[in-house]
Scaffold this motif. Structure first.
Motif, mmCIF file in Angstrom:
data_model
loop_
_atom_site.group_PDB
_atom_site.id
_atom_site.type_symbol
_atom_site.label_atom_id
_atom_site.label_comp_id
_atom_site.label_asym_id
_atom_site.label_seq_id
_atom_site.Cartn_x
_atom_site.Cartn_y
_atom_site.Cartn_z
ATOM 1 N N ALA A 89 0.840 -1.198 0.000
ATOM 2 C CA ALA A 89 0.000 0.000 0.000
ATOM 3 C C ALA A 89 0.874 1.247 0.000
ATOM 4 N N VAL A 148 2.126 1.620 -3.569
ATOM 5 C CA VAL A 148 1.111 2.080 -4.520
ATOM 6 C C VAL A 148 0.798 3.555 -4.300
ATOM 7 N N SER A 149 0.745 3.957 -3.013
ATOM 8 C CA SER A 149 0.405 5.359 -2.780
ATOM 9 C C SER A 149 1.549 6.283 -3.188
ATOM 10 N N TYR A 200 3.371 5.812 -6.039
ATOM 11 C CA TYR A 200 3.611 5.828 -7.490
ATOM 12 C C TYR A 200 3.183 7.151 -8.123
#
Lengths: 103, 170, 582, 503
Positions: free
Chosen positions: D142, D145-146, D148
C-alpha cells in the motif's frame, strides 16, 4: 509421487516466476513487461494457495491470495496507466528509448 | 495426470505469452494462463479464490489490457532483446535452480501428504477468515484500491483535464 | 567557579559567533565591535582560569551512553592552551578590524572565527575523548570554512577542501583511538586512559598510539600529511595567524603531549614520533628556502617548527615541546599578522615584488624583525630559549643523528628567515610598491605579541610549575626560571645550535660568494619547490578517485531491463552466499 | 484516551482523512482554478491531529513496552521500533506537507497529492506496527502504490514518467520476491505471526535461508541496497521535492524496518543476517559515494548520497544483529532519524531553490550545481539550511549526522574484532570521501558572485522556509545534545534486539 499435486504446484510456482521474470528481462515493450509481471504474480498466487493447503489452512491461503490478486491488479492497472502516458509523451513503448535518466 | 496437464498448460501458455510479439495476443495468452491457474487453484482446494482469479485475473485484467492496448494501438514489437538473452537465461535458471534446491527438500515431508488426504471439509470458513481474522488485510485492500484509483485518475484523467482547461482558456 | 569560567571560555566566543551572524552584514561596525568584545571577554576568562587550575573536572554535564559525560578539566596543559587560543584569538580579531574592513559577508567570517576560538578552548579543556574528537572536527570545519572564505577563488575553495579532507583522514586515527578506548575501558576519560594504558592488550595500545600519531600528524601538518597547510594560506591572513600558526595546528602536538605517558612504552612509537618531527622540520625548512610567497614561507616554517615540537615529545621532552609551542604561538602569530599588514599594504604576497618596504612601514618592520629573530633562535628572544630546550631534550632522549639533522634544520631556519626579512623589508624596492603603515587596530594587535616574543621566556619557571602541578602522569619537574635558563646556558647543545644559527646567518650574508655552492644545491631546492612530490601524490589520488567514480557511472545504464537483471543477479548471489555459508 | 484507541486513531485518521481531502479538493475545484486551499489545510490538519494520539501511544509504549491491538487474528503492536518509525514518519511528512503548499500549488492533481500524503504516512506507521508477516507485505505494498502517483506527479514531463515506470516495475518485482518468501515461511510454520514463527523455524535449515534471501533482496529493492538501487536516483530526483524528502528520508527506511521485521522471524533459523547486512553496508557506502562524486544535478546527487547513508544504517544494524550490540541498533535508529531530518532538509532546501529558480518560472529543468552559485546572497536562510544539511550528512560536528555515525562506529569497536574495526575505518574513510562532494556545494552556495539564475530567481515563500528552519534547528540541536533522542532510539534498539531474540 513425482507428479503429486504439491510437486507439480511447486514447479508451476517456480516456472511462472522464472517465465515471468524472464519476460520482464527480455521485453522491449512496457506492456509486455507488465504481462511478465502478471505471470510472476500468478506464481505467487499458486504459492499461497498451496502453502495454505499444505498447512491445512486453505482458507488463510485463499484469503492471502485474494489480497495479492487485488494488490497486484492495482499495480498492473497503475502500470498500464503509466504505459499509456509513456506512449502519449514518448510516442513509443520501447524501453531502450526510455533511458534519458542515467549515470 | 490432470494436474500434470494443467501445470504443463500453465507453463506453456506463460511461455507463449512472453514469446508473443503482438501485444493483444500476448494479453490473451496471459488470460489463458490465468484461467488455467484458477483451475489449478481449484484442484488444490481453493475454490473461492479460484473464482476470483477467474473473474479478476482472467477477466478484469484482460479487459484492462485490451483497453490499454486499444488506446496505445496494437503494435507489434521488435523481438530483439535489450540485453543478451543468454545472460537473462543464466540468471533466471541459476536463480530457479538455487531456489528449487533450497526449497524442494522440505517439500517431501510426511505431514504434507497426510494433510492432502483430508479433503476440504473446511469450506465455508473462508468468509470468516477473510472478514474477521484478516480484516486488516481486507481493509487495506480498500486503501490499495483507493490509492490505485487516484493514481490512475491522476495519470489518465489529468490529460483530459488539462486539455479541457486549455480549451476553456482557448 | 572553575566550571563557570570554563563555560565562559567556550560559551562566550560561541555566543559571540551566533550574535555576529544574527546581526547580519548590514551592520559591519557592530560586527567588528561585538566580535572584539566577545573574543576579548573569552580571553579574560581564560586568563582567570589559569589561576583556578586543578586536576579534577571543573565542569561535567551528564549525557552518558555512547557519548560519555561532557566533562572538562582545567589542568595546566589545558588552561595555558586555552589562554593561547583565546588571547591570540582576540588579537587576531582586533587585527581583522583593519584587515577585513569593507569585505563582503563579514558575518560568516567573524562567526567562524569566534566559533573556532570557542571550539579550540573546548578541544584542549575536555577530558572526554569523544568530545575531543568532536571539537577536533569542529576546528577542522571552521578552518575549512575560513580557508575558502573567498569562495569565488577556486584556489581558496580547493585549499579549504584539501585541508578538510586531509585533517579528516588523519582524524580517523583519533576516532579509532577513542572508540577502542571506550570499547576496552568502558569510558572516554583521558585520565583513565593514562592510568590504565598498561593494562590494555598490547596490540590495542599500539593501534591507539599510532592512531593518535596519525591524527596529530594530519592536524599539525606533519609528514606525510603536510601538504594542506601551504594551500591553507588562501585564508585571510588573521585566520592564518590564528588557526594555521598559533592554535589549531598545535592540537596535534597537544594530543601527543597529552597521551605521551600512555604511549611512551609502545615499541617504536617514540622513534616514529621523532622521525615524523624531524622529517617534517627538515623538509619544510628546505621548502621555505625555495618559496617566494611570503605566507607560504611562513606556512612552511610553521610545519618546520611544529616538527620541532613533535620531535621534542618523541624524545620525552613534553615540557620543552609545550614551551616551544608557547613561544611559537606568540612569534608566529606576530609574523603572520605582520605579514598580513605587509600584504594588506602592498597588495601582493610575492616577495619578489617586495623589498625595501621597511622604510615605508617602520613599525611593522620592527615587530616583524623581532618575530623573525625569535623564529631564527637568536638570543635573547623567546624562540631561542624554547628551541634550545627542545634540542637539549632531543640530545638526551633521542639518537644523535636525528639531533644532528635538527641542528642542521636550525641553520636552515636562520637562513630562510633572514632571506625572507631581507626580501621584504630591505634592499631595493623591486616591485615599486607603495605601502602604507599599519592601521591602529593592527598595531594594537601586533604590539602585545612583539612584547611577548621579547619576554615570554621569563615565564619558564611558572610555566613548568603550571604543568608539573596538575599533570600527575607526565612526571614534569617544576623549576624556577633562573634554573631553567641556567641549564640552557650550560648545555653544550645550546652552543652547537647557536653556531648553526650563526652559520645560517653567515650563509645569507655571504650568499653572493656561496653562489657556486647554492647552485650545487639547486637540485634539492627544485625538489623542495615541488614539495618533494607530495603534491603529485595528492593529485594522483584525487584523479584516480574521480576517474573511478566517472567510470562507475556507466553502471547506471538507465535501461529498465538491466536494472531488473541486477535485482535477479543480486538474488542469485545472496542465495549462493547463504547456501555456501550454511 | 486509552492507548488502544490512540493507536487505532493513529492509523484511522489519515486513512479516513484521505478520501475527504480528495472530495474537498474536487468540490472546490469547480469553483475557481487553484482553489485547493481547503484541501491542503485539511490534509495538514489531519497529519497534525495525529500527533495527539501519537503522544498518547508513545507514553504507553515507553511505560509498558508496547501497545497491542488485536484485529481478528492480526496483531498490531506498537513497540519501540514502531514508535520510532511513527515519530520519524509523522515528523517528516507533516513538514513535507507544509513545504508542499507553495511547491505544488497550481499544479493539476494537487488534491490527489494531498490525498495520497496521509495514506503514505499511515501505511508507513502501520508497517511499523504489524506483527503479521503477510499483513506487513500489504502495508508495504500500500505504501508503494500510494507513492507511485507522487513520483509521477509531473506526468507531463517525460523524465518523471520514466522514473515512475522504473520505480513501479522494480518495486513490483521486489514485492513479488517477498511474496515468495512469505509463502515459504507460511508453508513451513502454518502461521504468519512473527513471534510465533521465530521458534518454529529454529534449525529449519536451508529453506529458511531461501526465504531470508528473498526477503533481503525483495525488501532490499525498496531499501535501495546496491545493486537493487537503480530506481532510486531516478525516482528521488524526479519526484516533487517534498516527496523526494519523504522517499529518501523515510520510505526507504520503512523498507529497511520491514526487512528487519521479516528477518526477525527468521533469526533463529540462521545467524547470517547480520553479516549479510554488513556486506551490503560496505557496498552501499562505497558505491553511493563514488556515484555521487561526479553528479552535476543536485537532487540526483542527494539521491545517490542516500545510498551511502543507507550503508551507515546497515552497518549499525548489521553489528547489532551479528553480535548483539545494542549501541549498533540504537545508532542505526539514531541515524535513520538524523538522516530523515538532514536528507529531508537537503531535499526541501534544494527543492525550495529549484522552485524559486526554475519551477516557479515555468521551467522543469533540473537544478544543477552551477545554479547554486552565490545562492546565499539572495536566499540566506535556504542556503544556510542546505549547507547545514550537507555538512551534517558529511558527518561534521556539531550537526546530528556526526553523532549517529559516531554511535554506529562505536558499536563497531565494541565488538572488539579486527575485521570489524577495518569495516569501521572503511566507513570513516567513506565519510571523508563524501565530503569530496558535499563541501564543494557549500562553497558554491557562499560565493560572492551569484549565478545568473540566482539573480533572476523568485523569492521563497515564508511557509516554505518554515520547515527548513525547523529541520535546521533539529539538526543542530541533535548535534549539540545527542541524548535528546535517547528516549526514542533506546526502546527501538531494545525492541529490535528482542525481535531477533538477542536480549
Amino acid at each position: 509421487m513425482i507428479f503429486s499435486l504439491p510437486n507439480i504446484a511447486i514447479v508451476v510456482v517456480l516456472g511462472l516466476f522464472g517465465v515471468g521474470l524472464y519476460g520482464v528481462l527480455i521485453s522491449r515493450n512496457l506492456i509486455k513487461v507488465v504481462v511478465g509481471l502478471q505471470i510472476a504474480v500468478k506464481g505467487a498466487l499458486v504459492a499461497f494457495v498451496l502453502a495454505g493447503r499444505l498447512s491445512s489452512q486453505v482458507d488463510v491461503g485463499q484469503s492471502l491470495a485474494l489480497t495479492v490478486i487485488v494488490a497486484d491488479t492495482i499495480v498492473a492497472v497503475v502500470a498500464l496507466a503509466l504505459a499509456v502516458q509513456v506512449r502519449r509523451k514518448f510516442g513509443t513503448l520501447d524501453i531502450p528509448s526510455l533511458t534519458s535518466l542515467r549515470r | 495426470m490432470i494436474n500434470f496437464l494443467i501445470g504443463a498448460g500453465i507453463l506453456a501458455c506463460a511461455i507463449l505469452a512472453v514469446r508473443e510479439n503482438r501485444l493483444l495476443v500476448s494479453a490473451l495468452w496471459l488470460a489463458l494462463t490465468s484461467a488455467l491457474v484458477s483451475f489449478l487453484m481449484y484442484r488444490v482446494g481453493a475454490a473461492e479464490v479460484a473464482v476470483v482469479e477467474l473473474s479478476v485475473g482472467a477477466g478484469l485484467v484482460t479487459v484492462l489490457f485490451v483497453f490499454a492496448i486499444n488506446i496505445i494501438g496494437n503494435e507489434s514489437v521488435a523481438s530483439q532483446a535489450p540485453l543478451p538473452r543468454p545472460l537473462a537465461w543464466v540468471a533466471i535458471v541459476l536463480g530457479g535452480l538455487l531456489l528449487a534446491w533450497m526449497i524442494l527438500p522440505s517439500m517431501q515431508l510426511e505431514r504434507f501428504t497426510a494433510v492432502l488426504e483430508q479433503q476440504g471439509e473446511l469450506a465455508g470458513l473462508f468468509r470468516s477468515v477473510l472478514w474477521t481474522d484478516r480484516s486488516v488485510d481486507s481493509l487495506l485492500q480498500v486503501v490499495l484500491i483507493f490509492s490505485g484509483v487516484l493514481a490512475v485518475l491522476g495519470l489518465i484523467g489529468g490529460e483530459e483535464g488539462l486539455e479541457s482547461k486549455e480549451e476553456k482558456q482557448g | 567557579m572553575a566550571g563557570i569560567l570554563i563555560a565562559l571560555c567556550i560559551g562566550l566566543p560561541w555566543a559571540g559567533a551566533l550574535l555576529v551572524w544574527w546581526i547580519g552584514n548590514d551592520n559591519p561596525r557592530w560586527q567588528h565591535s561585538l566580535a572584539v568584545g566577545f573574543s576579548a571577554a573569552g580571553g579574560l576568562a581564560a586568563l582567570a582560569l589559569i589561576g583556578l587550575r586543578s586536576q579534577g573536572a571543573g565542569l561535567s554535564l551528564k549525557v552518558g551512553g555512547a557519548f560519555g559525560d561532557f566533562s572538562f578539566v582545567p589542568d595546566g596543559l589545558s588552561v595555558y592552551l586555552t589562554a593561547i587560543a583565546t588571547v591570540i584569538g582576540s588579537l587576531a580579531v582586533i587585527f581583522s578590524i583593519d584587515y577585513m574592513r569593507g569585505e563582503e559577508q563579514l558575518g560568516r567570517y567573524y562567526a567562524l572565527v569566534l566559533f573556532f576560538i570557542g571550539s579550540m578552548a573546548g578541544l584542549v579543556l575536555t577530558n572526554n575523548l569523544f568530545l575531543m574528537f568532536l571539537f577536533w572536527e569542529i576546528t577542522a570545519l571552521c578552518s575549512y570554512g575560513l580557508i575558502s572564505f573567498h569562495n569565488d577563488d577556486p584556489k581558496a575553495v580547493a585549499g579549504g577542501i584539501k585541508a578538510l579532507i586531509i585533517t579528516q583522514l588523519g582524524g580517523i586515527g583519533l576516532l579509532v583511538a577513542a572508540i577502542l578506548s571506550y570499547s576496552y575501558l568502558g569510558s572516554f576519560d583521558t585520565n583513565l586512559l593514562l592510568q590504565k594504558a598498561p593494562e590494555l592488550p598490547a596490540n590495542v595500545l599500539t593501534i591507539l598510539a599510532f592512531g593518535c600519531l596519525a591524527a596529530a600528524a594530519a592536524k599539525s601538518a606533519q609528514f606525510p600529511f603536510q601538504t594542506w597547510l601551504p594551500d591553507a594560506m588562501e585564508a585571510p591572513t588573521p585566520v592564518s595567524a590564528l588557526i594555521h600558526a598559533a592554535t589549531m595546528v598545535n592540537a596535534g602536538v597537544y594530543l601527543l603531549a597529552r597521551f605521551y605517558p600512555a604511549f611512551a612504552a609502545v615499541p617504536n612509537w617514540r622513534e616514529a614520533v621523532m622521525l615524523v618531527g624531524m622529517i617534517s622540520a627538515l623538509m619544510a625548512a628546505l621548502m621555505a628556502l625555495a618559496a617566494n610567497d611570503l605566507k607560504r614561507v611562513l606556512a612552511y616554517s610553521t610545519v618546520s617548527q611544529l616538527g620541532y615540537m613533535v620531535y621534542a615529545v618523541g624524545a620525552g621532552g613534553v615540557l620543552a615541546s609545550q614551551f616551544h609551542l608557547l613561544s611559537h604561538s606568540i612569534f608566529k602569530a606576530l609574523l603572520f599578522l605582520g605579514a598580513g599588514a605587509v600584504i594588506h599594504a602592498a597588495g601582493t604576497r610575492d616577495m619578489r615584488q617586495m623589498g625595501g618596504l621597511g622604510s615605508q612601514m617602520p613599525f611593522v618592520r620592527t615587530v616583524f624583525v623581532a618575530g623573525a629573530l625569535a623564529l631564527a633562535g637568536v638570543p635573547v628572544l623567546n624562540g631561542f630559549w624554547s628551541k634550545e630546550l627542545v634540542l637539549e631534550a632531543g640530545l638526551s632522549g633521542g639518537p644523535v643523528w636525528v639531533f644532528g639533522l635538527m641542528i642542521f634544520t636550525a641553520a636552515l631556519t636562520a637562513l630562510y628567515t633572514f632571506r625572507m626579512v631581507w626580501m621584504v623589508f630591505f634592499g631595493e624596492n623591486r616591485g615599486g610598491l607603495h605601502a602604507h603603515e599599519a592601521g591602529a587596530a593592527m598595531k594594537t594587535a601586533l604590539a602585545p605579541l612583539a612584547l611577548g616574543a621579547l619576554v615570554s621566556w621569563l615565564l619558564a619557571g611558572p610555566f613548568s610549575r603550571l604543568l608539573a602541578e596538575t599533570l600527575p602522569h607526565h612526571s614534569i619537574h617544576a623549576l624556577p626560571t633562573g634554573e631553567i635558563l641556567l641549564e640552557v646556558i650550560k648545555a653544550p647543545a645550546t652552543y652547537i645550535a647557536l653556531a648553526a644559527v650563526a652559520l645560517g646567518l653567515a650563509a645569507w650574508w655571504w650568499r653572493e660568494k656561496l653562489r657556486l655552492f647554492s647552485e650545487a644545491l639547486s637540485g634539492i631546492l627544485w625538489v623542495a619547490a615541488h614539495s618533494f612530490g607530495f603534491e603529485a601524490i595528492n593529485r594522483g589520488v584525487v584523479s584516480v578517485t574521480n576517474d573511478a567514480a566517472e567510470d562507475l557511472r556507466g553502471s547506471q545504464t538507465g535501461l529498465l531491463n538491466w536494472n531488473v537483471l541486477a535485482i535477479i543477479i543480486a538474488l542469485v548471489l545472496v542465495l549462493l552466499l547463504l547456501a555456501l555459508g550454511a | 484516551m486509552d492507548a488502544k484507541t490512540a493507536l487505532t486513531l493513529l492509523l484511522v485518521i489519515p486513512l479516513v482523512a484521505s478520501p475527504v481531502v480528495y472530495l474537498i479538493g474536487r468540490i472546490s475545484f469547480h469553483q475557481s482554478r487553484g482553489q485547493y486551499i481547503v484541501a491542503r489545510w485539511f490534509a495538514l490538519a489531519a497529519l497534525a491531529s495525529m500527533w495527539y494520539p501519537l503522544v498518547v501511544t508513545a507514553k504507553a509504549v515507553l511505560a509498558d513496552g508496547g501497545v497491542d491491538l488485536h484485529v481478528g487474528r492480526i496483531l498490531l503492536r506498537m513497540d519501540g521500533v514502531g514508535l520510532f518509525l511513527a515519530v520519524t514518519v509523522l515528523m517528516l511528512s507533516t513538514l513535507a506537507t507544509l513545504f508542499s503548499f507553495n511547491y505544488v500549488s497550481g499544479e493539476e492533481d494537487e488534491e490527489k497529492f494531498y490525498a495520497l500524503l496521509p495514506v503514505l504516512t499511515a501505511t508507513m506507521i502501520g508497517l511499523g506496527c504489524t506483527r503479521d508477516l503477510f499483513n506487513l507485505w500489504v502495508w508495504f505494498e500500500a505504501m508503494a502504490v500510494s507513492s507511485y502517483l507522487l513520483v509521477a506527479f509531473y506526468h507531463h514531463q517525460r523524465n518523471s514518467l520514466e522514473a515512475a515506470i522504473k520505480y513501479l516495475i522494480q518495486s513490483a518485482i521486489g514485492s513479488l520476491l517477498v511474496l515468495l518468501g512469505i509463502s515459504l515461511v507460511f508453508l513451513q510454520t502454518a502461521t504468519l505471526n512473527l513471534d510465533e514463527i521465530r521458534p518454529l523455524l529454529a534449525g529449519s535449515g536451508i529453506v529458511s535461508l531461501a526465504a531470508g534471501g528473498l526477503f533481503v533482496v525483495g525488501f532490499g529493492v525498496k531499501t535501495a541496497l546496491v545493486p537493487m538501487h537503480t530506481w532510486l536516483p531516478d525516482a528521488h530526483s524526479q519526484a516533487p521535492s517534498g516527496i523526494s524528502a519523504l522517499l529518501s528520508g523515510v520510505v526507504i527506511e520503512a523498507g529497511l524496518v520491514a526487512m528487519l521485521r521479516a528477518l526477525g522471524s527468521l533469526s533463529e533459523a540462521s545467524p547470517a543476517w547480520g553479516a549479510l547486512l554488513l556486506a551490503f553496508a560496505a557496498l552501499n557506502m562505497l558505491y553511493g559515494n563514488l556515484m555521487a562524486l561526479r553528479q552535476t544535478e543536485v537532487k540526483r546527487l542527494l539521491a545517490y548520497s542516500s545510498l551511502a547513508q543507507m550503508g551507515y544504517m546497515l552497518l549499525g544494524f548489521g553489528v547489532a544483529l551479528a553480535y548483539g550490540i545494542k549501541d549498533g541498533a540504537a545508532g542505526g535508529f539514531f541515524h535513520i532519524f538524523n538522516h530523515a531530518v538532514m536528507k529531508g532538509l537537503a531535499f526541501l532546501a534544494a527543492g525550495a531553490l529549484l522552485y524559486a529558480l526554475h519551477l516557479s518560472r515555468g521551467s522543469h529543468r533540473a537544478l544543477v550545481l552551477d545554479d547554486l552559485n552565490g545562492a546565499a546572497r539572495r536566499y540566506p536562510v535556504t542556503a544556510f539550511a542546505l549547507s547545514v544539511a550537507l555538512l551534517g550528512l558529511g558527518g561534521l560536528p556539531p550537526l546530528s549526522g556526526f553523532m549517529s555515525k559516531w554511535q554506529i562506529f562505536l558499536a563497531g569497536a565494541e565488538v572488539r574484532s579486527t575485521p570489524l574495526l577495518w569495516l569501521v575505518i572503511f566507513a570513516a574513510l567513506n565519510s571523508v570521501l563524501s565530503l569530496g562532494y558535499y563541501a564543494p556545494i557549500v562553497n558554491r552556495i557562499f560565493r560572492n558572485e551569484p549565478s545568473e539564475r540566482v539573480l533572476k530567481g523568485n523569492p521563497i515563500a515564508p511557509l516554505m522556509a518554515l520547515p527548513l528552519l525547523l529541520l535546521t534547528l533539529a539538526t543542530v540541536a541533535l548535534g549539540v545534545w545527542p541524548s535528546l533522542l535517547t528516549w526514542l532510539t533506546e526502546p527501538a534498539a531494545q525492541g529490535l534486539l528482542a525481535a531477533f531474540g538477542l536480549r
